[in-house]
Design an enzyme around this catalytic site. Structure first.
Site, PDB file in Angstrom:
ATOM      1  CB  CYS A 384      -0.896  -0.020   1.062  1.00  0.00           C
ATOM      2  SG  CYS A 384      -2.060   0.942   0.615  1.00  0.00           S
ATOM      3  CG  HIS A 521      -3.891  -3.581   3.129  1.00  0.00           C
ATOM      4  ND1 HIS A 521      -2.375  -3.146   3.737  1.00  0.00           N
ATOM      5  CD2 HIS A 521      -3.842  -2.967   2.798  1.00  0.00           C
ATOM      6  CE1 HIS A 521      -2.251  -1.637   4.275  1.00  0.00           C
ATOM      7  NE2 HIS A 521      -3.866  -1.837   3.239  1.00  0.00           N
ATOM      8  CD  GLU A 523      -1.540  -6.114   5.653  1.00  0.00           C
ATOM      9  OE1 GLU A 523      -0.410  -6.294   4.105  1.00  0.00           O
ATOM     10  OE2 GLU A 523      -1.336  -5.006   5.862  1.00  0.00           O
TER      11      GLU A 523
HETATM   12  N1  GLN Z   1      -1.498   7.009   2.635  1.00  0.00           N
HETATM   13  C1  GLN Z   1      -2.263   6.046   1.616  1.00  0.00           C
HETATM   14  C2  GLN Z   1      -3.050   6.271   0.646  1.00  0.00           C
HETATM   15  O1  GLN Z   1      -4.052   6.355   1.732  1.00  0.00           O
HETATM   16  C3  GLN Z   1      -1.657   4.052   1.711  1.00  0.00           C
HETATM   17  C4  GLN Z   1      -2.949   4.048   2.544  1.00  0.00           C
HETATM   18  C5  GLN Z   1      -2.036   2.835   2.879  1.00  0.00           C
HETATM   19  O2  GLN Z   1      -0.969   2.090   2.944  1.00  0.00           O
HETATM   20  N2  GLN Z   1      -3.244   1.321   4.025  1.00  0.00           N
HETATM   21  O3  GLN Z   1      -4.086   5.841  -0.244  1.00  0.00           O
END
Ligand code: GLN
Length: 560
Positions: A384, A521, A523
């Site tokens: 992410c 994600h 995970e």
């Molecule tokens: N801050 C980034 C976004 O909002 C990444 C978010 C995250 O890593 N969950 O896109």
């Protein structure tokens, strides 16, 4: 008809109630029963999505896009039923629903009160949550009540559970209570008094637990167990000792060895239960304890986030450890220290990982760590935010886009390589000003999305034809810059089918042996049963790098 087990907690929080509930569920599942789990949170926030990770720990995201308590992650790791939005609710949601009904006049002019209106609503939510299970009507729903007995805010939940057990009649509901039996060093003794008081507190509100789970740093001797039994009016064999262990995956066996599942099966008359088969859990533990090699992975994050915020990620690495026979050491590296001291401290690592995150703080340190991994051919996994920063780093250093950034950190950047979709283009080709949204809970891309993977890429060798992973983010890699990035050796290896958003990136193998970023994600979908293909591939890459690292090119280290 679904039967219910309510799991309550006493004395202090953080005793591992979620893991105890999930472990009981795992044993019942191994006995051939259909099981689901629910978490009831007594706080007033509608969901944990807007809470600081420092306050709350990880926000777990379900397939259907709910931002939930991290215990739901444990549930999905211990049983095969997938959790949904309805499996976790808060006082905030209960009141929101009751107040909406009141405004619609549904209470027909009555005075709306905690008892019966709030407690009825809680019962309705519990039953709805149990019936939302993906695997059909469950035989048993295990309901974990957050907080500690004696808290003002958890009282309506306990009262609702008591009413529910009365309404459903005998053998339909039972109660398991988790407490602490502290060891007092100066006295050299385990103390049972807090447990006695905690059970008394429950009895005061009409709940007599059918089993007690007594947490201690060591096994509780029979004498102490007998004392707890006598003072709390709970049969001796239902006073179960739960001592500290080095792996949570040992807990199902520990509880089964002391007969917890039989107590529940007998009390709820679950006549279709088969004998327990925990061989899968013992084989996992066996493999975890006998690795054939070892790697050290550096996880680079903000200092405050590195504690409770990455539960699922740490478990996913542990699962990869089990399934690759590799002991995985995780080193937590504060990105602000890299900002001040440079990336030299990463030199001994076998792989670098930048996990998800929000906000500008520490991002330049993470970018420096990514640059170091890229230039030194150290395996890199970016999740992410970790993918977005890898794109920013590559844009700045390889694609010649000086000052490239995400509009999350620099709204004025000349090269918004990561931005909200609404900021990608404007009429003059410049970045549009960001408009602040008032509802922070509702602006993210959340939940599962399936998308195809580009054939011939590393992503394809890991995932096959498509990925189906969960999201929790606002910003996206800006397609406007992709041609320049790809010219430098980056490949966008997966894109969403409808909006064409970059979902995965990697570096071509002639540029870097293992460098992967994912916007989702992974995970959240890793389980100890199967591990996860991406984390397994990453740990294998770390192992390979370690074996060949003496030949690797180590660049000059420069500060930021
Ligand atoms: N801050 C980034 C976004 O909002 C990444 C978010 C995250 O890593 N969950 O896109």
């Amino acid at each position: 008809m679904t039967k219910y087990v309510f799991v309550t907690g006493g004395v202090v929080s953080s005793l591992g109630k979620g893991i105890a509930a999930a472990s009981l569920a795992a044993i019942l599942e191994s006995r051939g029963l259909k099981v689901t789990l629910l978490k009831l949170d007594p706080y007033i926030n509608v969901d944990p999505g807007t809470m600081s990770p420092f306050q709350h720990g990880e926000v777990f995201v379900t397939e259907d896009g709910a931002e939930t308590d991290l215990d739901l992650g444990h549930y999905e790791r211990f049983i095969s039923t997938k959790m949904r939005k309805a499996n976790n609710f808060t006082t905030g949601q209960i009141y929101e629903s009751v107040i909406r009904k009141e405004r619609r006049g549904e209470y027909l002019g009555k005075t709306v009160q905690v008892i019966p209106h709030i407690t009825n609503e809680i019962q309705a939510f519990v039953e709805r949550g149990a019936q939302s299970a993906t695997s059909g009507e469950p035989d048993v729903a295990i309901v974990e009540i957050g907080g500690t007995v004696g808290d003002i805010e958890s009282l309506p939940f306990l009262e609702a559970a008591r009413q529910m057990s009365l309404r459903m009649g005998r053998h339909h509901c039972c109660f398991v209570h988790l407490t602490l039996v502290p060891y007092i060093h100066t006295a050299g003794e385990l103390k049972t008094k807090p447990t006695q008081h905690s059970v008394q507190k429950l009895r005061e509100i009409g709940i007599l637990p059918h089993a007690l789970l007594c947490r201690a740093d060591r096994p509780i001797p029979d004498d102490e167990r007998a004392k707890i039994s006598m003072f709390s009016n709970i049969p001796n064999d239902a006073v179960i000792s739960v001592w500290d262990v080095d792996s949570i995956y040992k807990i199902p066996q520990m509880l089964h060895d002391q007969g917890l599942d039989s107590i529940i099966v007998d009390e709820l008359k679950l006549t279709n239960a088969a004998p327990a088969d925990l061989s899968m859990w013992s084989s996992l533990v066996e493999r975890l304890e006998h690795p054939t090699s070892e790697v050290t992975i550096g996880m680079v994050g903000k200092y405050v986030d590195l504690t409770e915020s990455y539960k699922s990620l740490i478990e996913a690495l542990r699962h990869a450890s089990i399934h690759t026979g590799t002991k995985v050491n995780i080193e937590y590296i504060d990105s602000e220290v890299i900002e001040s001291d440079g990336p030299a401290s990463l030199a001994h690592l076998d792989a670098v990982l930048v996990p998800g995150g929000f906000g500008r703080r520490g991002t330049e340190g993470k970018i420096a760590a990514i640059r170091y991994a890229r230039e030194s051919s150290i395996p890199y996994l970016g999740i992410c935010l970790g993918m977005q920063l890898a794109v920013i780093e590559f844009a700045r250093d390889v694609a010649g886009l000086a000052g490239a950034n995400s509009t999350e950190f620099d709204a004025e950047t000349q090269h918004p390589v990561v931005a909200l979709i609404t900021e990608w283009f404007d009429r003059e080709g410049k970045v549009e000003k960001r408009t602040e949204t008032s509802d922070l809970g509702g602006t993210m891309r959340l939940g599962s999305q399936r998308c195809p993977v580009k054939p011939g890429t590393k992503a394809a060798s890991i995932y096959g034809v498509d990925v189906n992973e969960r999201h929790r983010h606002r910003y996206e890699v800006n397609n406007r810059f992709v041609p320049q990035l790809e010219a430098g050796g980056m490949v966008i290896s997966a894109r969403t089918p409808t909006e064409d958003l970059p979902e995965m990136m990697e570096l071509r193998e002639d540029v870097h042996p293992w460098f992967v970023g994912v916007q989702f994600h992974p995970e959240f979908t890793s389980t100890p049963r199967d591990g996860h293909p991406l984390f397994k591939a990453y740990v294998e890459a770390a192992r390979e790098y370690k074996a060949t690292r003496k030949h690797a090119r180590v660049p000059q280290v420069s500060g930021v």
